[in-house]
Design a protein around this motif. Structure first.
Motif, mmCIF file in Angstrom:
data_model
loop_
_atom_site.group_PDB
_atom_site.id
_atom_site.type_symbol
_atom_site.label_atom_id
_atom_site.label_comp_id
_atom_site.label_asym_id
_atom_site.label_seq_id
_atom_site.Cartn_x
_atom_site.Cartn_y
_atom_site.Cartn_z
ATOM 1 N N LEU A 1 -16.137 5.133 0.649
ATOM 2 C CA LEU A 1 -15.519 4.291 1.684
ATOM 3 C C LEU A 1 -15.580 4.932 3.070
ATOM 4 O O LEU A 1 -15.022 4.408 4.029
ATOM 5 N N GLY A 2 -16.246 6.082 3.142
ATOM 6 C CA GLY A 2 -16.372 6.777 4.433
ATOM 7 C C GLY A 2 -15.032 7.254 4.979
ATOM 8 O O GLY A 2 -14.828 7.287 6.192
ATOM 9 N N LEU A 3 -14.130 7.618 4.086
ATOM 10 C CA LEU A 3 -12.797 8.035 4.536
ATOM 11 C C LEU A 3 -12.747 9.545 4.714
ATOM 12 O O LEU A 3 -13.258 10.290 3.880
ATOM 13 N N ALA B 1 -8.066 0.368 2.779
ATOM 14 C CA ALA B 1 -9.518 0.357 2.519
ATOM 15 C C ALA B 1 -9.782 0.462 1.015
ATOM 16 O O ALA B 1 -10.657 -0.225 0.477
ATOM 17 N N ALA B 2 -9.009 1.308 0.350
ATOM 18 C CA ALA B 2 -9.199 1.473 -1.098
ATOM 19 C C ALA B 2 -8.853 0.175 -1.827
ATOM 20 O O ALA B 2 -9.569 -0.263 -2.737
ATOM 21 N N GLU B 3 -7.765 -0.441 -1.389
ATOM 22 C CA GLU B 3 -7.372 -1.700 -2.030
ATOM 23 C C GLU B 3 -8.424 -2.792 -1.792
ATOM 24 O O GLU B 3 -8.804 -3.513 -2.722
ATOM 25 N N ASP B 4 -8.899 -2.868 -0.554
ATOM 26 C CA ASP B 4 -9.913 -3.881 -0.222
ATOM 27 C C ASP B 4 -11.173 -3.700 -1.068
ATOM 28 O O ASP B 4 -11.869 -4.661 -1.377
ATOM 29 N N ALA B 5 -11.455 -2.438 -1.420
ATOM 30 C CA ALA B 5 -12.672 -2.173 -2.208
ATOM 31 C C ALA B 5 -12.442 -2.392 -3.703
ATOM 32 O O ALA B 5 -13.335 -2.138 -4.515
ATOM 33 N N GLY B 6 -11.231 -2.815 -4.055
ATOM 34 C CA GLY B 6 -10.970 -3.160 -5.460
ATOM 35 C C GLY B 6 -10.369 -2.048 -6.288
ATOM 36 O O GLY B 6 -10.208 -2.174 -7.507
ATOM 37 N N VAL C 1 12.321 5.502 6.860
ATOM 38 C CA VAL C 1 11.886 6.137 5.600
ATOM 39 C C VAL C 1 11.793 5.062 4.510
ATOM 40 O O VAL C 1 10.781 4.963 3.799
ATOM 41 N N PHE C 2 12.838 4.254 4.398
ATOM 42 C CA PHE C 2 12.812 3.212 3.351
ATOM 43 C C PHE C 2 11.731 2.170 3.639
ATOM 44 O O PHE C 2 11.095 1.664 2.718
ATOM 45 N N ASP C 3 11.520 1.863 4.923
ATOM 46 C CA ASP C 3 10.437 0.913 5.242
ATOM 47 C C ASP C 3 9.095 1.464 4.745
ATOM 48 O O ASP C 3 8.286 0.749 4.160
ATOM 49 N N ARG C 4 8.887 2.770 4.989
ATOM 50 C CA ARG C 4 7.611 3.367 4.551
ATOM 51 C C ARG C 4 7.519 3.412 3.024
ATOM 52 O O ARG C 4 6.439 3.233 2.456
ATOM 53 N N MET C 5 8.656 3.656 2.367
ATOM 54 C CA MET C 5 8.643 3.626 0.895
ATOM 55 C C MET C 5 8.217 2.234 0.430
ATOM 56 O O MET C 5 7.465 2.083 -0.532
ATOM 57 N N GLY C 6 8.690 1.210 1.168
ATOM 58 C CA GLY C 6 8.322 -0.172 0.833
ATOM 59 C C GLY C 6 6.826 -0.404 1.033
ATOM 60 O O GLY C 6 6.168 -1.081 0.230
ATOM 61 N N THR C 7 6.295 0.186 2.103
ATOM 62 C CA THR C 7 4.849 0.049 2.350
ATOM 63 C C THR C 7 4.067 0.691 1.196
ATOM 64 O O THR C 7 3.106 0.109 0.665
ATOM 65 N N LEU C 8 4.496 1.879 0.786
ATOM 66 C CA LEU C 8 3.795 2.553 -0.313
ATOM 67 C C LEU C 8 3.886 1.719 -1.591
ATOM 68 O O LEU C 8 2.910 1.588 -2.342
ATOM 69 N N ARG C 9 5.060 1.143 -1.811
ATOM 70 C CA ARG C 9 5.269 0.286 -2.989
ATOM 71 C C ARG C 9 4.221 -0.829 -3.048
ATOM 72 O O ARG C 9 3.748 -1.217 -4.122
ATOM 73 N N GLY C 10 3.825 -1.307 -1.864
ATOM 74 C CA GLY C 10 2.845 -2.383 -1.777
ATOM 75 C C GLY C 10 1.450 -1.977 -2.244
ATOM 76 O O GLY C 10 0.609 -2.841 -2.496
ATOM 77 N N TYR C 11 1.190 -0.679 -2.346
ATOM 78 C CA TYR C 11 -0.155 -0.222 -2.746
ATOM 79 C C TYR C 11 -0.231 0.255 -4.188
ATOM 80 O O TYR C 11 -1.243 0.796 -4.624
ATOM 81 N N VAL C 12 0.866 0.043 -4.936
ATOM 82 C CA VAL C 12 0.934 0.479 -6.325
ATOM 83 C C VAL C 12 0.481 -0.676 -7.222
ATOM 84 O O VAL C 12 0.689 -1.837 -6.881
ATOM 85 N N LYS D 1 -11.357 7.576 -11.456
ATOM 86 C CA LYS D 1 -11.867 6.712 -10.367
ATOM 87 C C LYS D 1 -11.337 5.274 -10.432
ATOM 88 O O LYS D 1 -11.971 4.344 -9.974
ATOM 89 N N GLU D 2 -10.158 5.132 -11.056
ATOM 90 C CA GLU D 2 -9.510 3.812 -11.009
ATOM 91 C C GLU D 2 -8.658 3.705 -9.755
ATOM 92 O O GLU D 2 -8.401 2.624 -9.250
ATOM 93 N N ALA D 3 -8.142 4.842 -9.314
ATOM 94 C CA ALA D 3 -7.231 4.847 -8.166
ATOM 95 C C ALA D 3 -7.708 5.880 -7.157
ATOM 96 O O ALA D 3 -8.321 6.888 -7.520
ATOM 97 N N ALA D 4 -7.383 5.609 -5.888
ATOM 98 C CA ALA D 4 -7.854 6.505 -4.826
ATOM 99 C C ALA D 4 -6.937 7.706 -4.622
ATOM 100 O O ALA D 4 -7.413 8.830 -4.470
ATOM 101 N N PHE D 5 -5.617 7.472 -4.619
ATOM 102 C CA PHE D 5 -4.681 8.535 -4.236
ATOM 103 C C PHE D 5 -3.493 8.607 -5.181
ATOM 104 O O PHE D 5 -3.099 7.601 -5.795
ATOM 105 N N GLN D 6 -2.905 9.787 -5.242
ATOM 106 C CA GLN D 6 -1.595 9.940 -5.886
ATOM 107 C C GLN D 6 -0.763 10.885 -5.016
ATOM 108 O O GLN D 6 -1.290 11.873 -4.486
#
Ligand code: GAL
Length: 416
Positions: free
Chosen positions: A155-157, A172-177, A227-238, A257-262
């Motif tokens: 993904l050129g990251l 970007a990772a989510e967009d790539a599936g 902090v909680f807003d950002r936790m919510g953002t992260l929740r959106g990528y799980v 290679k199923e997931a990009a980050f942990q």
């Protein structure tokens, strides 16, 4: 890769299994190191002791972060049958030392010069009232991101340096599936996110004020809402199946290679290594963006439960083995942590390990080393568990960010 076999370990089964099968010259060790990488590291210790003809009675209680292990421990002590040695974290050690339950290791510590080689941040937990009560085996830190390098290359990251760059990489990772963020929905795993997010939002002063000093103003601040807003953002990528997943299975998603980050402490590295992966080639480790200069640490230590007036020979052998320089390097290379001793040659550690060892020593001398809230090094279990409840309820959509802030202030107040 296997999951926690101890999922089926109920409290009753654990108690029955342990109904003191330990022989006179055995150590019975209660621990929660049951993932592939953790078990491989533990074998280094078992082998060391078996080389000294000391038997090992294994008492695994699965569950990352040790919450279940501590429940089993309490039951064992209450029933008058404490294990010989117990893996423990931070304030849990202090809590047991206060109850006069732990053996005095001073003689062994003096002989091994522990005062000189163990940094003050660890001695704070390994000693109580002038007495050594545990042997620190390692230092882990929690504010890491683990990344699948092939996905990042594809993904050129490059390594994200800021929160915005990190969320762009997740998108970007989510967009790539791919699953952008591999996560297991367990309270301690969400608390591990929280350590890093608090630091990245408010810096070290805010972490100190809110997570360590429990200042109600910091806990109730606009920064905490962020902090909680950002936790919510992260929740959106799980992914949708995150609930209850063990941490090592989340790591496996990045490995496969199923997931990009942990976002996970560096015990995750033990899983990558156990799967034959190479740091810098197959996976990357970097500090959570915005917390690059800080280290939120935890240290696994082994406390010996007093069984009579003095330390038994097996307990002494275990404590000495844990603190020997050769063991500290050999064990930590496998475990993903770095040595608890600061007098060792980092050259033997891999790239992530060398960075972690240098970060740890630099943070310790520049005042940037902070006890991990998520892993029992910021406050006693009562406070930690109160925070866990609010963080997890918010992560699961029970509270919006504003309510979560209010609940956090209240929960912390009531838990003290
Ligand atoms: C931590 C512990 C690590 C690792 C992790 C997941 O609390 O310090 O050694 O075991 O839990 O189980």
């Amino acid at each position: 890769m296997r999951g926690y076999f101890g999922k089926t370990t109920t409290l009753a089964a654990a108690l029955m299994a342990s109904a003191s099968m330990a022989q006179a010259a055995d150590v019975e060790v209660l621990h929660w190191w049951t993932s592939g990488g953790e078990a491989a590291a533990l074998n280094v210790l078992k082998d060391d002791l078996s080389g000294q003809d000391i038997g090992w009675q294994d008492m695994p209680v699965a569950g990352g972060g040790g919450t279940q292990a501590m429940t089993v421990l309490r039951a064992r002590v209450t029933s008058g049958n404490p294990p010989t040695a117990v893996q423990m974290l931070g304030f849990d050690i202090t809590d047991w030392a206060k109850q006069d339950a732990l053996a005095n290791l001073n003689e062994i510590a003096e002989e091994g010069n522990w005062n000189e080689v163990i940094p003050a941040a660890l001695q704070k937990f390994a000693t109580y009232d002038g007495q050594w009560v545990s042997a620190p085996v390692n230092v882990h830190s929690t504010n890491w991101v683990w990344a699948n390098k092939a996905i990042m290359d594809e993904l050129g990251l490059s390594e994200p340096q800021t929160w915005d760059e990190f969320t762009a990489a997740l998108q970007a990772a989510e967009d790539a599936g791919y699953t952008a963020l591999a996560h297991g929905g367990q309270a301690w795993q969400e608390a591990t996110f929280f350590d890093a997010v608090v630091l990245s939002v408010g810096g070290p002063e805010f972490y100190q004020a809110s997570m360590i000093d429990l200042d109600p103003e910091a806990l109730g601040s606009d920064q905490m809402k962020e902090v909680f807003d950002r936790m919510g953002t992260l929740r959106g990528y799980v992914d949708d199946n995150f609930s209850g997943r063990d941490w090592n299975l989340a790591t496996a998603m990045v490995i496969n290679k199923e997931a990009a980050f942990q976002l996970m402490g560096d015990w995750a590295k033990g899983e990558f290594l156990n799967a034959g992966k190479v740091p810098g080639e197959d996976f990357l480790c970097f500090r959570f963006p915005g917390s690059q200069d800080q280290v939120t640490f935890n240290s696994d230590q082994f406390a010996m439960f007093a069984q009579g007036d003095s330390v038994s020979d097996e307990q002494a052998a275990l404590a000495k083995a844990i603190m020997s320089p050769g063991f500290q390097i050999a064990f930590n290379k496998v475990k993903g942590s770095v040595p608890a001793r600061t007098d060792l040659d980092a050259g033997e550690l891999d790239a992530c390990g060398q960075k972690a060892y240098e970060d740890f020593k630099a943070a310790a001398s520049s005042g940037n080393l902070y006890g991990s809230m998520g892993h029992g090094h910021a406050n006693p279990a009562s406070v930690k568990n109160a925070m866990y409840d609010v963080i997890t309820a918010h992560f699961n959509g029970e509270y919006d960010s504003e309510t979560a802030v209010e609940e956090l202030v209240l929960a912390v107040e009531l838990s003290q």
